[in-house]
Enzyme design. Structure first.
Site, PDB file in Angstrom:
ATOM      1  N   LYS A 259     -37.859 -14.681  -6.118  1.00  0.00           N
ATOM      2  CA  LYS A 259     -38.851 -13.665  -6.489  1.00  0.00           C
ATOM      3  C   LYS A 259     -38.352 -12.282  -6.085  1.00  0.00           C
ATOM      4  O   LYS A 259     -38.143 -12.009  -4.909  1.00  0.00           O
ATOM      5  CB  LYS A 259     -40.194 -13.936  -5.791  1.00  0.00           C
ATOM      6  CG  LYS A 259     -41.221 -12.816  -5.973  1.00  0.00           C
ATOM      7  CD  LYS A 259     -42.491 -13.034  -5.139  1.00  0.00           C
ATOM      8  CE  LYS A 259     -43.391 -11.800  -5.190  1.00  0.00           C
ATOM      9  NZ  LYS A 259     -44.586 -11.943  -4.326  1.00  0.00           N
ATOM     10  N   ASP A 264     -44.950  -4.074  -5.504  1.00  0.00           N
ATOM     11  CA  ASP A 264     -46.184  -4.763  -5.861  1.00  0.00           C
ATOM     12  C   ASP A 264     -47.375  -3.863  -5.583  1.00  0.00           C
ATOM     13  O   ASP A 264     -47.862  -3.781  -4.463  1.00  0.00           O
ATOM     14  CB  ASP A 264     -46.294  -6.076  -5.059  1.00  0.00           C
ATOM     15  CG  ASP A 264     -47.510  -6.884  -5.477  1.00  0.00           C
ATOM     16  OD1 ASP A 264     -48.115  -6.553  -6.530  1.00  0.00           O
ATOM     17  OD2 ASP A 264     -47.847  -7.847  -4.765  1.00  0.00           O
ATOM     18  N   LYS A 271     -53.960  -3.005  -4.984  1.00  0.00           N
ATOM     19  CA  LYS A 271     -54.071  -3.100  -3.524  1.00  0.00           C
ATOM     20  C   LYS A 271     -54.716  -1.824  -3.012  1.00  0.00           C
ATOM     21  O   LYS A 271     -54.213  -0.731  -3.267  1.00  0.00           O
ATOM     22  CB  LYS A 271     -52.683  -3.284  -2.903  1.00  0.00           C
ATOM     23  CG  LYS A 271     -52.061  -4.642  -3.184  1.00  0.00           C
ATOM     24  CD  LYS A 271     -50.687  -4.758  -2.550  1.00  0.00           C
ATOM     25  CE  LYS A 271     -49.977  -6.042  -2.938  1.00  0.00           C
ATOM     26  NZ  LYS A 271     -50.562  -7.253  -2.349  1.00  0.00           N
ATOM     27  N   ASP A 282     -41.228  -6.933  -1.336  1.00  0.00           N
ATOM     28  CA  ASP A 282     -41.669  -8.138  -2.046  1.00  0.00           C
ATOM     29  C   ASP A 282     -40.535  -8.735  -2.883  1.00  0.00           C
ATOM     30  O   ASP A 282     -40.762  -9.573  -3.742  1.00  0.00           O
ATOM     31  CB  ASP A 282     -42.876  -7.787  -2.938  1.00  0.00           C
ATOM     32  CG  ASP A 282     -43.868  -8.934  -3.035  1.00  0.00           C
ATOM     33  OD1 ASP A 282     -43.671  -9.945  -2.348  1.00  0.00           O
ATOM     34  OD2 ASP A 282     -44.830  -8.807  -3.814  1.00  0.00           O
ATOM     35  N   ASP A 342     -52.630  -9.613  -8.695  1.00  0.00           N
ATOM     36  CA  ASP A 342     -51.861  -9.476  -7.454  1.00  0.00           C
ATOM     37  C   ASP A 342     -51.210 -10.804  -7.056  1.00  0.00           C
ATOM     38  O   ASP A 342     -50.407 -10.840  -6.126  1.00  0.00           O
ATOM     39  CB  ASP A 342     -52.771  -8.950  -6.328  1.00  0.00           C
ATOM     40  CG  ASP A 342     -51.980  -8.371  -5.178  1.00  0.00           C
ATOM     41  OD1 ASP A 342     -50.747  -8.250  -5.293  1.00  0.00           O
ATOM     42  OD2 ASP A 342     -52.605  -8.043  -4.148  1.00  0.00           O
ATOM     43  N   GLU A 344     -48.831 -12.228  -8.561  1.00  0.00           N
ATOM     44  CA  GLU A 344     -47.835 -12.089  -9.631  1.00  0.00           C
ATOM     45  C   GLU A 344     -46.553 -12.867  -9.354  1.00  0.00           C
ATOM     46  O   GLU A 344     -45.844 -13.228 -10.289  1.00  0.00           O
ATOM     47  CB  GLU A 344     -47.512 -10.597  -9.835  1.00  0.00           C
ATOM     48  CG  GLU A 344     -46.536  -9.977  -8.832  1.00  0.00           C
ATOM     49  CD  GLU A 344     -47.027  -9.965  -7.404  1.00  0.00           C
ATOM     50  OE1 GLU A 344     -48.247  -9.920  -7.208  1.00  0.00           O
ATOM     51  OE2 GLU A 344     -46.193 -10.021  -6.489  1.00  0.00           O
ATOM     52  N   ARG A 346     -45.935 -15.887  -8.377  1.00  0.00           N
ATOM     53  CA  ARG A 346     -45.889 -17.247  -8.938  1.00  0.00           C
ATOM     54  C   ARG A 346     -45.653 -17.210 -10.453  1.00  0.00           C
ATOM     55  O   ARG A 346     -45.102 -18.147 -11.011  1.00  0.00           O
ATOM     56  CB  ARG A 346     -47.169 -18.006  -8.571  1.00  0.00           C
ATOM     57  CG  ARG A 346     -48.431 -17.449  -9.176  1.00  0.00           C
ATOM     58  CD  ARG A 346     -49.689 -17.911  -8.447  1.00  0.00           C
ATOM     59  NE  ARG A 346     -49.804 -17.334  -7.112  1.00  0.00           N
ATOM     60  CZ  ARG A 346     -50.804 -17.593  -6.263  1.00  0.00           C
ATOM     61  NH1 ARG A 346     -51.771 -18.427  -6.595  1.00  0.00           N
ATOM     62  NH2 ARG A 346     -50.833 -17.020  -5.068  1.00  0.00           N
TER      63      ARG A 346
HETATM   64 ZN   LIG Z   1     -49.024  -9.403  -5.322  1.00  0.00          ZN
END
Ligand SMILES: [Zn+2]
Length: 510
Positions: A259, A264, A271, A282, A342, A344, A346
């Site tokens: 990932k 993010d 957020k 991230d 959020d 995202e 996966r």
């Molecule tokens: Zn996220």
């Protein structure tokens, strides 16, 4: 490459002045276990006038020893039955920090052996801990035009280990650079370019998917996450594909989805209340996998093939942003209902895993992994430790347990979480209309089983659900959540760790 060279030293004579080193750092659980009499004597003498010796890292004037400097860095709590090898790493870091502050540029690291099997790699872990301590961010290095603070670190060892350690450290430097760098310098196209440069001449096969049409066709969930980023060319998504093929007959294949969420914002589920800062980290999963490929290219282990796909995408917000309730067909042909934008990571992983699934079905003894800073829940649950959530095939093959054992010895401890039937119930057909739900609509940190159930989503969204234990082609898959372990210290400004690079390497070459 910003890397301190680690050098094997075989003779105890290296501790003395005139043999090329300018400080001696001794890492020991007790002054009396130090094997070199001169060091032991000096430390015990000093202890008579300073009770800190053996309790805290201390610099002693040591005429006759390298550089006249002896740093005694005690390993605390080594006898505690709950301790692991990170007690050595901590002592080594304190020692190297003092050496650096004292002006040493070429110290010799002496790690006293400990008979406990928990500490069998204490020397190697201590050496790598020095690399971690000395690493400085790419932004800092580029702004200051700086070189590593030290030219080399000598390792007084009985068995040569510098080839392994330098390969690991090169991978860790790359991983830390990719994970830790701010989101413009390391935007998705820049991240891809950085990987291409880092792998140039390495023997790895590397390709980058950068055409919007191809990305949208082959990575539809990833492109939903990045939809609001396409209008900014420097933010557009990329998928980096890397492959390592070792010499000789291939006996095992390892496939990694990383990932790489460059930034993010949370997307439309933005957020708020200060929750966004730090979200440039991230991309730690893709970074760790890239680092692993670098290490493999240097070590060149025989008989294994390693395939990686890195999903690099910015979860931007704008008028074209995806929103909850959208239904998007995954690469595996599964209709996915977006639960929360959020969640995202996966989505990115599911498409990568679908491509890897196809490759795995014709590969020799495949093991599939996703590596991601995925959930706040794992941090709430396990603190700074990595979680592994495996499918039934992986569990039956003992892959997760093997990883946990290796991780423990190399100071990257792992908690093994069990995937359960109710994890699938959280995502399967919630609306009654046959879609797979990507997530609930709340923070994972306050969601029961918030780091386990995403593995159920990954299995079903990627098509791995058709490769269970009772299928014609079972595929072992383990999801690795590093949200708690990808960085250390301060959540916004602490250093990236490159975890679980060392664990994944040893799982592959053991
Ligand atoms: Zn996220």
């Amino acid at each position: 490459m910003f890397q301190v060279d680690l050098v094997d030293v075989q003779s105890d004579d290296a501790i003395f002045e005139g043999n090329g080193w300018d400080a001696v750092i001794v890492v020991a659980s007790d002054l009396d276990v130090i094997a070199q009499d001169e060091i032991k004597l000096l430390a015990n003498h000093a202890k008579q006038i300073d009770q800190r010796i053996g309790k805290t890292a201390t610099l002693l004037l040591a005429p006759g020893l390298a550089g006249g400097r002896l740093i005694v860095s005690p390993v605390l709590n080594a006898q505690n039955e709950y301790s692991d090898v990170t007690v050595f790493a901590k002592a080594a870091r304190e020692g190297i920090a003092i050496a650096k502050a004292a002006g040493a540029v070429k110290p010799l690291l002496v790690v006293s052996q400990h008979s406990d099997t928990r500490y069998q790699y204490a020397q190697q872990v201590s050496a790598l801990a020095c690399g971690q301590e000395l690493w400085q961010s790419l932004e800092y290095r580029e702004a200051e035009q700086t070189l590593p603070a030290m030219t080399a670190i000598g390792l007084l060892v009985t068995q040569s280990c510098s080839e392994l350690l330098n390969a690991v450290e090169a991978g860790k430097v790359l991983a830390r650079d990719l994970c830790g760098t701010e989101p413009e310098r390391m935007a998705a196209p820049a991240f891809a370019d950085y990987c291409v440069d880092a792998f140039n001449g390495s023997g790895l096969s590397v390709s980058v998917v950068d055409e919007q049409e191809e990305l949208e066709r082959d990575y539809p969930l990833l492109c939903a996450v990045g939809r609001a980023s396409f209008c900014v060319p420097r933010h557009q998504p990329r998928v980096v594909k890397v492959e390592y093929v070792g010499e000789g007959e291939i006996e095992k294949t390892f496939l990694f989805a990383g990932k790489g969420v460059i930034y993010d914002t949370g997307g439309a589920d933005i957020k708020v209340a200060g929750g966004m800062a730090g979200m440039s980290r991230d991309k730690g999963g893709a970074a760790a996998v890239a680092g692993l490929m670098k290490t493999l290219s240097l070590l060149k282990p025989k008989g294994i093939r390693v395939i990686a796909e890195l999903g690099l995408v910015r979860n931007s917000i704008g008028s074209d942003a995806f929103v909850p309730d959208e239904i998007i067909n995954s690469h595996a042909g599964v209709r996915v209902r977006i639960g929360n934008t959020d969640a995202e990571g996966r989505l990115v992983l599911a498409d990568l895993l679908s491509h890897l699934r196809i490759k795995a079905t014709s590969a020799v003894n495949p093991q599939l992994f996703s590596v991601a800073t995925l959930t706040g829940h794992v941090v709430r649950c396990y603190g700074g430790y990595t979680a592994v959530v495996e499918n039934a095939v992986s569990k039956a093959q003992g892959i997760g347990a093997g990883i946990a054992d290796v991780a423990e010895l190399w100071g990257e401890s792992v908690e093994l979480s069990r995937l359960r039937h109710d994890d699938f119930a959280k995502v399967n057909n919630i609306s009654g209309q046959g879609e797979l739900l990507s997530s609930n609509n709340g923070p994972s940190a306050i969601t029961a089983r918030g780091h386990q159930y995403p593995a159920a989503f990954l299995i079903n969204a990627s098509g791995l659900g058709d490769h269970g234990s009772h299928s014609a082609a079972p595929l072992p898959f383990a999801h690795i959540d590093i949200a708690g372990s990808a960085t250390e210290g301060h959540p916004l400004y602490g250093k990236p760790t490159a975890s679980p690079l060392v664990t994944l390497l040893h799982n592959a070459i053991k």
